[in-house]
Motif scaffolding. Structure first.
Motif, short mmCIF file in Angstrom:
data_model
loop_
_atom_site.label_atom_id
_atom_site.label_comp_id
_atom_site.label_asym_id
_atom_site.label_seq_id
_atom_site.Cartn_x
_atom_site.Cartn_y
_atom_site.Cartn_z
N GLY A 39 48.14 9.33 0.30
CA GLY A 39 48.52 9.87 -1.00
C GLY A 39 47.33 10.36 -1.80
N SER A 40 47.62 11.12 -2.86
CA SER A 40 46.59 11.67 -3.73
C SER A 40 47.02 11.46 -5.17
CB SER A 40 46.39 13.17 -3.46
OG SER A 40 45.81 13.40 -2.20
N SER A 41 46.38 10.53 -5.85
CA SER A 41 46.80 10.14 -7.20
C SER A 41 45.82 10.62 -8.25
CB SER A 41 46.92 8.61 -7.29
OG SER A 41 47.84 8.13 -6.33
N GLY A 42 46.34 10.76 -9.47
CA GLY A 42 45.50 11.08 -10.61
C GLY A 42 45.21 12.57 -10.73
N ILE A 43 44.09 12.88 -11.39
CA ILE A 43 43.70 14.28 -11.60
C ILE A 43 43.26 14.88 -10.28
CG2 ILE A 43 42.11 15.81 -12.82
CD1 ILE A 43 41.86 13.62 -14.99
N TRP A 44 43.93 15.97 -9.86
CA TRP A 44 43.54 16.57 -8.58
C TRP A 44 43.37 18.09 -8.63
CZ3 TRP A 44 46.62 19.79 -5.37
CH2 TRP A 44 47.95 19.92 -5.75
N ARG A 45 43.50 18.65 -9.82
CA ARG A 45 43.12 20.05 -10.02
C ARG A 45 42.22 20.15 -11.24
NH1 ARG A 45 48.92 23.02 -9.74
NH2 ARG A 45 49.55 22.48 -7.61
N THR A 46 41.62 21.31 -11.41
CA THR A 46 40.61 21.52 -12.45
C THR A 46 41.14 21.22 -13.86
OG1 THR A 46 39.36 23.13 -11.17
CG2 THR A 46 39.23 23.33 -13.56
N VAL A 47 40.28 20.58 -14.65
CA VAL A 47 40.50 20.37 -16.09
C VAL A 47 39.54 21.29 -16.83
CG1 VAL A 47 40.60 18.70 -17.96
CG2 VAL A 47 41.04 17.95 -15.60
N TRP A 48 40.04 22.02 -17.83
CA TRP A 48 39.17 22.97 -18.53
C TRP A 48 39.69 23.23 -19.93
CZ3 TRP A 48 41.37 28.09 -19.06
CH2 TRP A 48 42.56 28.28 -18.32
N MET A 49 38.86 23.87 -20.75
CA MET A 49 39.27 24.15 -22.12
C MET A 49 38.81 25.54 -22.50
SD MET A 49 36.65 21.73 -24.28
CE MET A 49 34.87 21.98 -24.27
N GLU A 50 39.49 26.11 -23.50
CA GLU A 50 39.14 27.45 -23.97
C GLU A 50 39.60 27.61 -25.41
OE1 GLU A 50 41.24 30.45 -21.81
OE2 GLU A 50 43.21 29.58 -22.17
N PRO A 51 38.91 28.46 -26.17
CA PRO A 51 39.38 28.77 -27.53
C PRO A 51 40.38 29.91 -27.47
CG PRO A 51 37.27 29.84 -27.14
CD PRO A 51 37.61 29.10 -25.86
N VAL A 52 41.44 29.82 -28.31
CA VAL A 52 42.43 30.89 -28.38
C VAL A 52 42.75 31.14 -29.84
CG1 VAL A 52 43.42 30.30 -26.13
CG2 VAL A 52 44.41 29.31 -28.21
N PRO A 53 43.17 32.36 -30.18
CA PRO A 53 43.59 32.63 -31.55
C PRO A 53 44.86 31.84 -31.89
CG PRO A 53 43.20 34.68 -30.33
CD PRO A 53 43.22 33.57 -29.32
N THR A 54 45.12 31.73 -33.17
CA THR A 54 46.35 31.04 -33.61
C THR A 54 47.57 31.71 -33.00
OG1 THR A 54 45.28 30.39 -35.67
CG2 THR A 54 47.69 30.33 -35.61
N ALA A 55 47.61 33.02 -33.01
CA ALA A 55 48.63 33.79 -32.30
C ALA A 55 47.98 34.29 -31.02
CB ALA A 55 49.13 34.94 -33.15
N SER A 56 48.47 33.83 -29.88
CA SER A 56 47.77 34.13 -28.63
C SER A 56 48.75 34.41 -27.50
CB SER A 56 46.87 32.96 -28.24
OG SER A 56 47.64 31.80 -27.97
N ILE A 57 48.22 34.92 -26.41
CA ILE A 57 48.99 35.13 -25.18
C ILE A 57 49.03 33.81 -24.43
CG2 ILE A 57 49.08 36.37 -22.99
CD1 ILE A 57 47.58 38.68 -24.40
N ASP A 58 50.20 33.19 -24.40
CA ASP A 58 50.33 31.88 -23.76
C ASP A 58 50.67 31.99 -22.28
OD1 ASP A 58 49.91 30.73 -26.26
OD2 ASP A 58 52.05 30.73 -26.73
N GLY A 59 51.29 33.08 -21.90
CA GLY A 59 51.69 33.26 -20.50
C GLY A 59 51.94 34.71 -20.22
N LEU A 60 51.95 35.05 -18.92
CA LEU A 60 52.08 36.44 -18.52
C LEU A 60 52.86 36.49 -17.22
CD1 LEU A 60 51.12 39.37 -19.15
CD2 LEU A 60 49.12 38.88 -17.73
N THR A 61 53.93 37.28 -17.18
CA THR A 61 54.73 37.46 -15.98
C THR A 61 54.71 38.91 -15.56
OG1 THR A 61 56.21 35.67 -16.65
CG2 THR A 61 57.01 37.15 -14.94
N THR A 62 54.40 39.16 -14.29
CA THR A 62 54.42 40.51 -13.77
C THR A 62 55.37 40.57 -12.58
OG1 THR A 62 52.52 40.08 -12.32
CG2 THR A 62 52.05 40.97 -14.49
N THR A 63 56.21 41.60 -12.55
CA THR A 63 57.18 41.78 -11.47
C THR A 63 57.17 43.23 -11.02
OG1 THR A 63 58.59 40.10 -12.50
CG2 THR A 63 59.59 41.48 -10.80
N PRO A 64 56.78 43.49 -9.78
CA PRO A 64 56.76 44.88 -9.32
C PRO A 64 58.17 45.40 -9.07
CG PRO A 64 56.17 43.41 -7.52
CD PRO A 64 56.29 42.56 -8.75
N ASP A 65 58.40 46.66 -9.39
CA ASP A 65 59.64 47.36 -9.07
C ASP A 65 59.24 48.64 -8.35
OD1 ASP A 65 62.01 48.80 -8.95
OD2 ASP A 65 62.70 48.10 -10.92
#
Length: 844
Positions: free
Chosen positions: A230-256
């Motif tokens: 098994g693999s317990s606890g933190i197992w991917r990167t932890v990081w921080m960044e500054p963002v504006p109060t109104a910010s891009i929280d997520g982005l979805t792209t779908t090709p057509d």
């Protein structure tokens, strides 16, 4: 035993040299408290603080020695939503065992040191043991030029924590999260204290297989088989960044592709304007403007389509605007491709990429590492397996009941590999009712987080029925996944014919069989394509490169040349399955050995290639070129012998003479004449059988086997009525299937099953038909069709004796009958339904 001890000593010497190398190359670094990209994120540790030390993995990869506190996965972890300002919080953290209900150790130094983001059971973590509950602690400093507190917010990001997590900043709870394979974020601005060091504490609980949580192949105790550490606890990167109060929280792209656009949707920035600009290099190819939260259609005229042969990716720049002012801006990328289905020249439905049939030739990828377990030691290591897939001629990969960090999918996008993405399974039994909602929530979150990766072409909710609790629920879940993402294939349950599966729900886009050694050979039906979801598994032991010093495979080979030859022949059979049956994908097990599984192209440490990879590439390229939907041109069967007597007929009236030909049988072991269905019959006690002394049926063409049978018992044991020995397994089994507790006409891994369980002590008339024109097996019980199964793969000619009362499997006699048999007929053609009814009615 001397060999094993010598092997162990050699491995220990290797690990000792590794530790000395690490310590000698960076003693000061090993003692450092924090390693991060960018400005220093932590206050210096006290002079007497404990130091982190790497553990000794049972096997070391070529990347193990490159890992230390200053370079623990320093790459930007989110390739599809990038910002210039960020800070990596990977490195050495304080660590301690935790107990349920324990108070948060705010302001208290913890006794041990762990290297984040490697799971605590791994050698690279420095802890190298399991804990059900644990504390992590460190400090960080927010750079002054980030402007946090003056219109900027501080976001803390966790790639993944297994399994339940709580996050505290300066003693304030800022986030809770449940789920071991998805990420989560926290706005920690309001918990900050001044401008100096800030305290960050993480609590994690991982009970692994003691609960109903999704765990994939993880177990607290490896069984040396198909489950792993098994693999317990933190197992991917932890990081921080500054963002504006109104910010891009997520982005979805779908090709057509058909419309010549990429659809872009931004999460966050409610009420503001979004501008999306697509680029090919430095050239703008299209742009669109709209409101945040709505779908933008960015033109991509004359698009360069993404494919494994040409994995072209466009750049994407997305800005959030308040009037004319740019509030936030992120970078991303996308590929233009369409996954769907098309009919080949043979009329069978197949998988198509960008409107053209393309066989998905995939490797099974478990994603485990001997030094980092769930976490690859470095980004180059993460990329390595995918690079080898490409080098060996594969164009696809099945990510097997695990979800990787985003950079793995980024490399699949860049290198050009189509990904079949599994949902991590819970335990192999049905998921407890209390955990079913959690499983479904994590499934849909996995899809949401990965919906923009070009390489992913299919979602797989269930594997071999592991965790499946109800066939109707599985069908509903497949429908829900398709509704969430109609642009990809949905494989409701990979290995629907295997193991704990509740059977085919009929939902999704794919019929998926597993067969070891295989390949599997389901046929497409209706609007669903067919694939071989797992096959192969040929193994080779490689001294000094085995996790336990030993291991197993579905079939072990003596040397590299034999292993390669087995693979090449097995893959040649994939071409046959594609042409004769219409499968449009196959998945070979597997890219590397994993712990006790020794069936990889590479050893678990990625140090040794176990096959001749030039031959591997050649046959793989041949499959993709020839499995294109063209007609198989299979030979038509001869008319066979007319009448209902057959080419062999054993009335079993006091003798085992053949009344139709020259194949008189012999009684072997516990077989004796008793009263039968019509005169005498032969009773078997579970040890005896009748041997015809030669093969009667030409199994390369059509044939039929018929007999009356009365079982003494109908339990979980297999019992064979009539079969013919093959080189390893019986060419066919007219049998009682103990696994299903029903009568069946079977090949190894394929069963045409009756619908209900038979009654012991009752006579039944069984007829099994092999029809090469329709590519199926048919079972008739008492004159009526009882079951069918796809069996389109050509069989070889006869090699062993026809026998009554037992079968052969894995080279050994098996499935001895306990019951009575009478009136056995063999035919060199496929009897019609009318003929079978007449045979039953005659009682002969």
């Amino acid at each position: 035993m001397r060999f094993r001890y010598a092997e162990k000593d050699a491995r220990m010497r290797t690990h000792t040299r590794l530790r000395r190398m690490l310590v000698a190359s960076g003693a000061a670094v090993l003692a450092a408290l924090v390693g991060a990209t960018g400005p220093s994120a932590a206050a210096p540790p006290p002079a007497d603080a404990p130091a982190w030390h790497v553990g000794i993995p049972p096997l070391a990869t070529k990347w193990t020695g490159n890992v230390g506190p200053d370079n623990a996965l320093p790459e930007y972890p989110r390739p599809q939503l990038t910002r210039d300002k960020w800070q990596n919080l990977n490195g050495v953290w304080e660590f301690a065992r935790a107990s349920a209900g324990q108070a948060v150790p705010a302001g208290t130094s913890l006794a041990e040191r762990v290297l984040v983001p490697y799971p605590i059971e791994s050698a690279l973590s420095g802890i190298q043991r399991h804990e059900d509950r644990m504390w992590y602690r460190r400090t960080f400093t927010v750079p002054k030029n980030w402007g946090v507190g003056s219109g900027q917010r501080l976001q803390l990001h966790f790639g993944a924590v297994d399994y339940d997590a709580k996050v505290y900043v300066n003693g304030t709870l800022v986030a809770t999260h449940r789920g071991g394979y998805d990420g989560f974020d926290a706005d920690v601005t309001d918990a900050l204290s001044g401008t100096g060091p800030q305290e960050l504490i993480v609590w994690a609980e991982d009970l692994t297989d003691a609960t109903g949580q999704p765990i994939g192949k993880q177990r607290r105790t490896s069984d040396h088989g198909i489950f792993y550490q098994g693999s317990s606890g933190i197992w991917r990167t932890v990081w921080m960044e500054p963002v504006p109060t109104a910010s891009i929280d997520g982005l979805t792209t779908t090709p057509d592709v058909a419309a010549g656009v990429v659809k872009v949707t931004v999460a966050g920035g409610a009420g503001l304007t979004v501008k999306a600009v697509a680029k090919a290099g430095n050239k703008v190819v299209g742009q669109a403007t709209g409101t945040a939260g709505t779908e933008l259609r960015v033109p991509v005229p004359d698009a360069k389509l993404w494919s494994p042969d040409s994995p072209y990716l466009y750049d994407l720049q997305v800005s959030l605007l308040d009037g004319t002012k740019t509030v936030d801006s992120v970078g991303s990328y996308f590929g233009m491709r369409q996954i769907g289905t098309a009919r080949g020249a043979d009329g069978k439905l197949r998988i198509a990429l960008n409107g053209k049939i393309l066989f998905n030739l995939a490797n099974l990828d478990q994603g485990f590492w001997p030094d980092g377990l769930n976490t690859a030691p470095t980004d180059n290591a993460l990329k390595f397996d995918l690079e080898q897939d490409k080098a060996m001629g594969f164009n696809a990969v099945r990510k097997h009941i695990k979800v990787e960090p985003d950079r793995w999918y980024y490399w699949a996008d860049k290198l050009g590999l189509m990904v079949w993405q599994d949902m991590p399974a819970a335990n192999t039994g049905p998921i407890p009712e209390a955990w079913r909602g959690q499983f479904e929530a994590e499934l849909h979150e996995m899809i949401r987080e990965h919906s923009s990766f070009t390489s992913i072409v299919a979602w797989v909710p269930f594997n071999e029925g592991w965790g499946e609790w109800d066939r109707a629920a599985t069908g509903r879940i497949a429908d829900d996944v398709k509704a969430q993402d109609p642009t990809r294939l949905v494989d409701a349950h990979s290995g629907v014919n295997c193991c704990n599966s509740h059977g085919d729900s009929g939902r999704g886009d794919v019929i998926d069989f597993h067969q070891y050694l295989g390949p599997a050979s389901p046929a497409p039906s209706g609007d669903r394509v067919a694939i071989d979801g797992e096959h192969g598994g040929f193994g080779l032991k490689t001294s000094n490169h085995m996790w336990f010093g030993d291991g197993q495979a579905y079939e072990m080979e003596p040397d590299k040349a034999t292993l390669t030859a087995k693979y090449v022949q097995n893959q040649q059979d994939v071409i046959t399955s594609a042409k004769a049956c219409g499968i449009s994908a196959s998945i070979y097990t597997q890219i590397t050995d994993v712990e006790g599984e020794l069936n990889g192209f590479y050893t678990y440490d990625r140090q040794v290639a176990k096959m001749d990879l030039k031959q591997v590439k050649a046959i793989n390229q041949k499959i993709i070129a020839q499995a294109d939907g063209s007609a198989a041109n299979l030979p038509q069967p001869p008319p066979g012998t007319p009448g209902l007597t057959g080419v062999a007929f054993w009335p079993l009236d006091g003798t085992a003479a053949d009344a139709a030909g020259s194949h008189d049988a012999s009684l072997v072991g516990g077989a004796a004449f008793v009263a039968g269905k019509n005169g005498d019959g032969v009773q078997f006690d579970g040890t005896g059988y009748l041997d015809a002394g030669a093969p009667v049926l030409n199994t390369a063409t059509d044939y039929t086997a018929a007999a009356w049978v009365k079982l003494d018992r109908a339990d979980g044991a297999f019992q064979t009525v009539v079969s013919q020995d093959g080189p390893t397994n019986s060419d066919f089994f007219l049998q009682y299937s103990g696994a299903d507790q029903r009568f069946a006409m079977s090949f190894a891994g394929v069963r045409a099953l009756a619908p209900v369980k038979p009654n012991p002590g009752q006579w039944y008339h069984l007829v099994g038909v092999r029809d090469t024109v329709k590519g199926e097996l048919r079972l008739y019980v008492d004159g009526e069709l009882a079951g069918t199964a796809s069996a389109c793969m050509p069989q070889g000619g006869p090699t062993g004796h026809t026998v009554i009362g037992r079968g052969k499997y894995g080279g050994n006699p098996v499935d001895y009958l306990r019951g009575t048999v009478d009136q056995v007929h063999l035919y060199d053609r496929a009897l019609s339904a009318a003929e079978i009814r007449d045979l039953y009615t005659s009682g002969a």
